[in-house]
Design a protein around this motif. Sequence first.
Motif, short mmCIF file in Angstrom:
data_model
loop_
_atom_site.label_atom_id
_atom_site.label_comp_id
_atom_site.label_asym_id
_atom_site.label_seq_id
_atom_site.Cartn_x
_atom_site.Cartn_y
_atom_site.Cartn_z
N ALA A 1 35.08 -184.27 -65.47
CA ALA A 1 36.20 -184.00 -64.57
C ALA A 1 36.08 -182.61 -63.95
N GLY A 2 35.76 -181.62 -64.78
CA GLY A 2 35.63 -180.26 -64.27
C GLY A 2 34.50 -180.11 -63.27
N LEU A 3 33.36 -180.71 -63.59
CA LEU A 3 32.22 -180.63 -62.68
C LEU A 3 32.49 -181.39 -61.38
N ALA A 4 33.18 -182.52 -61.49
CA ALA A 4 33.50 -183.30 -60.30
C ALA A 4 34.40 -182.51 -59.35
N VAL A 5 35.39 -181.83 -59.92
CA VAL A 5 36.27 -181.00 -59.09
C VAL A 5 35.49 -179.84 -58.47
N GLY A 6 34.61 -179.24 -59.28
CA GLY A 6 33.81 -178.13 -58.77
C GLY A 6 32.92 -178.54 -57.61
N PHE A 7 32.22 -179.66 -57.76
CA PHE A 7 31.35 -180.13 -56.67
C PHE A 7 32.16 -180.56 -55.45
N HIS A 8 33.34 -181.11 -55.71
CA HIS A 8 34.20 -181.51 -54.59
C HIS A 8 34.59 -180.31 -53.74
N LEU A 9 34.86 -179.19 -54.40
CA LEU A 9 35.27 -177.99 -53.67
C LEU A 9 34.09 -177.28 -53.01
N PRO B 1 30.23 -180.10 -48.82
CA PRO B 1 30.91 -180.57 -47.60
C PRO B 1 31.72 -181.83 -47.88
N ARG B 2 32.72 -182.09 -47.05
CA ARG B 2 33.65 -183.20 -47.29
C ARG B 2 33.11 -184.56 -46.86
N GLY B 3 31.90 -184.62 -46.37
CA GLY B 3 31.32 -185.90 -45.97
C GLY B 3 31.19 -186.85 -47.15
N PRO B 4 31.29 -188.16 -46.91
CA PRO B 4 31.23 -189.14 -48.01
C PRO B 4 29.91 -189.11 -48.77
N VAL B 5 28.80 -188.89 -48.06
CA VAL B 5 27.50 -188.85 -48.74
C VAL B 5 27.43 -187.65 -49.68
N GLU B 6 27.86 -186.49 -49.17
CA GLU B 6 27.82 -185.28 -50.00
C GLU B 6 28.75 -185.41 -51.21
N GLN B 7 29.91 -186.00 -51.00
CA GLN B 7 30.86 -186.15 -52.10
C GLN B 7 30.35 -187.14 -53.15
N MET B 8 29.73 -188.22 -52.71
CA MET B 8 29.14 -189.16 -53.66
C MET B 8 28.00 -188.52 -54.43
N LEU B 9 27.21 -187.69 -53.75
CA LEU B 9 26.15 -186.97 -54.42
C LEU B 9 26.73 -186.02 -55.46
N GLY B 10 27.83 -185.36 -55.13
CA GLY B 10 28.49 -184.46 -56.07
C GLY B 10 28.99 -185.19 -57.31
N LEU B 11 29.58 -186.38 -57.11
CA LEU B 11 30.04 -187.16 -58.25
C LEU B 11 28.89 -187.58 -59.14
#
Length: 206
Positions: free
Chosen positions: A125-133, A136-146
């Motif tokens: 959860a913590g890492l997911a929030v960190g990568f989300h912030l 970039p807000r693009g769907p590909v970048e966010q999926m990569l962060g997750l």
Amino acid sequence: MSTPILDFFGFDNLTRPTQAQDTELIQQLAFIPGIRDILMLRQVHALEHATVWVLSEQSSYQSTDSQLLAGFSTEQGFYLYGHLNQATLRSAVNIALQRLTGGEWNLAVHPRCGTNVSTGILLAAGLAVGFHLLLPRGPVEQMLGLGLAATMATHLAPDVGTLAQRYLTTAIPFNLAVGNIKLTQDAWGKAAYFVEVSWIDRATIN
């Protein structure tokens, strides 16, 4: 139980407290409401883990059965679930207590402890929030962060869970005495053996 994270931060070189240090710490923290219940729960948790280790090591105990063992600790003692008999369990508990207080502190940590699961969830959860912030807000970048968050949490959780067990959720049971062991039901109605323990005030004994 050495791991890369323990080695990197030097935690593996830290020692558990002696009985005298443990007693002194309890005396110093006695003014905190509920501190004895917290300390007792940590000690019971360690005894639960050590008991599972001892049962798993016994040649007469099938490895498949040891994988099915599970425990749940309270301030009054711990529940143990699995295919057991009372005599075997009592022997294992007494051996576990003796080995723990005799210096085998590694027995207080167990890889199947729920602490590891909780740690993994918090890390993810913590890492997911960190990568989300950060990303970039693009769907590909966010999926990569997750994906990165899940991968890193899976990799780090065992080591961080070990640290949490060693220094937060368990303590060497210098102040515990084993009482009755009985077949009962837990709060959810599931059959289990309950190992009762009592608190020994070392300050008054010494």
